[in-house]
Design an enzyme around this catalytic site. Sequence first.
Site, PDB file in Angstrom:
ATOM      1  N   CYS A   1      14.981  -5.575 126.456  1.00  0.00           N
ATOM      2  CA  CYS A   1      14.324  -5.987 127.693  1.00  0.00           C
ATOM      3  C   CYS A   1      13.091  -6.867 127.477  1.00  0.00           C
ATOM      4  O   CYS A   1      13.220  -8.056 127.207  1.00  0.00           O
ATOM      5  CB  CYS A   1      13.979  -4.741 128.511  1.00  0.00           C
ATOM      6  SG  CYS A   1      13.594  -5.089 130.255  1.00  0.00           S
TER       7      CYS A   1
ATOM      8  N   LYS B   1      11.951  -0.171 120.369  1.00  0.00           N
ATOM      9  CA  LYS B   1      11.335  -1.290 121.099  1.00  0.00           C
ATOM     10  C   LYS B   1       9.892  -1.518 120.652  1.00  0.00           C
ATOM     11  O   LYS B   1       9.069  -0.603 120.677  1.00  0.00           O
ATOM     12  CB  LYS B   1      11.384  -0.986 122.598  1.00  0.00           C
ATOM     13  CG  LYS B   1      10.964  -2.131 123.507  1.00  0.00           C
ATOM     14  CD  LYS B   1      11.130  -1.685 124.960  1.00  0.00           C
ATOM     15  CE  LYS B   1      10.777  -2.786 125.945  1.00  0.00           C
ATOM     16  NZ  LYS B   1      10.886  -2.284 127.333  1.00  0.00           N
TER      17      LYS B   1
ATOM     18  N   GLU C   1      19.467  -0.853 128.842  1.00  0.00           N
ATOM     19  CA  GLU C   1      18.292  -0.024 128.624  1.00  0.00           C
ATOM     20  C   GLU C   1      18.323   1.147 129.604  1.00  0.00           C
ATOM     21  O   GLU C   1      18.745   1.006 130.747  1.00  0.00           O
ATOM     22  CB  GLU C   1      17.029  -0.862 128.867  1.00  0.00           C
ATOM     23  CG  GLU C   1      15.725  -0.128 128.637  1.00  0.00           C
ATOM     24  CD  GLU C   1      14.510  -1.005 128.931  1.00  0.00           C
ATOM     25  OE1 GLU C   1      13.476  -0.810 128.287  1.00  0.00           O
ATOM     26  OE2 GLU C   1      14.607  -1.894 129.813  1.00  0.00           O
TER      27      GLU C   1
END
Length: 291
Positions: A167, A125, A50
């Site tokens: 993440c 995301k 990321e």
Amino acid sequence: MAISSSSWELPLVAVCQVTSTPDKQQNFKTCAELVREAARLGACLAFLPEAFDFIARDPEETLRLSEPLSGNLLGEYTQLARECGLWLSLGGFHERGQDWKQTQKIYNCHVILNNKGSVVATYRKTHLCDVEIPGQGPMRESNSTIPGPSLESPVSTPAGKIGLAICYDMRFPELSLALVQAGAEILTYPSAFGSVTGPAHWEVLLRARAIETQCYVVAAAQCGRHHEKRASYGHSMVVDPWGTVVARCSEGPGLCLARIDLGYLRQLRQNLPVFQHRRPDLYSSLGHPLS
């Protein structure tokens, strides 16, 4: 562990660990060196973490440094994939989307490039990290970022079918369950974990996602101090479907390598057929497969 000759025929993946800063060109130089090393070592796919493009000091700098997918930086990675002849998982690109002019906010976009440099998948995301962890400082991802609208179907690569996440997504097992029921064999969690949550939760969560989905989990991570305001935990790793950590980066920037054995994955799923034993009649709203 002794490696049989047949194991050398299994696909090799490289997991890259970096310390991004606000300097985009220096970050690209560092990532490109690792990707070229991965290609030299025979990897078919390299995973970057990321924020591989940059980690800014504040939301204003984040927005100023961001680019569209059609911008110069992704063009450089397109050329790099072609040059090296391997696939790239670009684990979290600060993307100015088509709604940039209206929103003045960006997406945290996981991009998969094939070995010809073509974009074959994008995932934005869906779970944004808005948290306050004592000792780690507040994180307000939503100050600059819009949550993605949907999950993406797993993408076929030379290493297997990859389910895309980023993440903080690893804290939501419903996402991983949906991806595996859609055919994922490898789950990716490119990350920039903090110095407090990292030691407490990083490896535990990754191994849990691998065990419950019977997938390989690949987690490329940011490490070290990015600037005076932020540092990351590192410890990039690959976990097999049994929950064993089969590769791990040492301290600092670098890479680790792992072979993906889909025969082992299928045998494990046959021996321990948890997905045949699921009870959707009791919890049908959890972990729906992708439509």
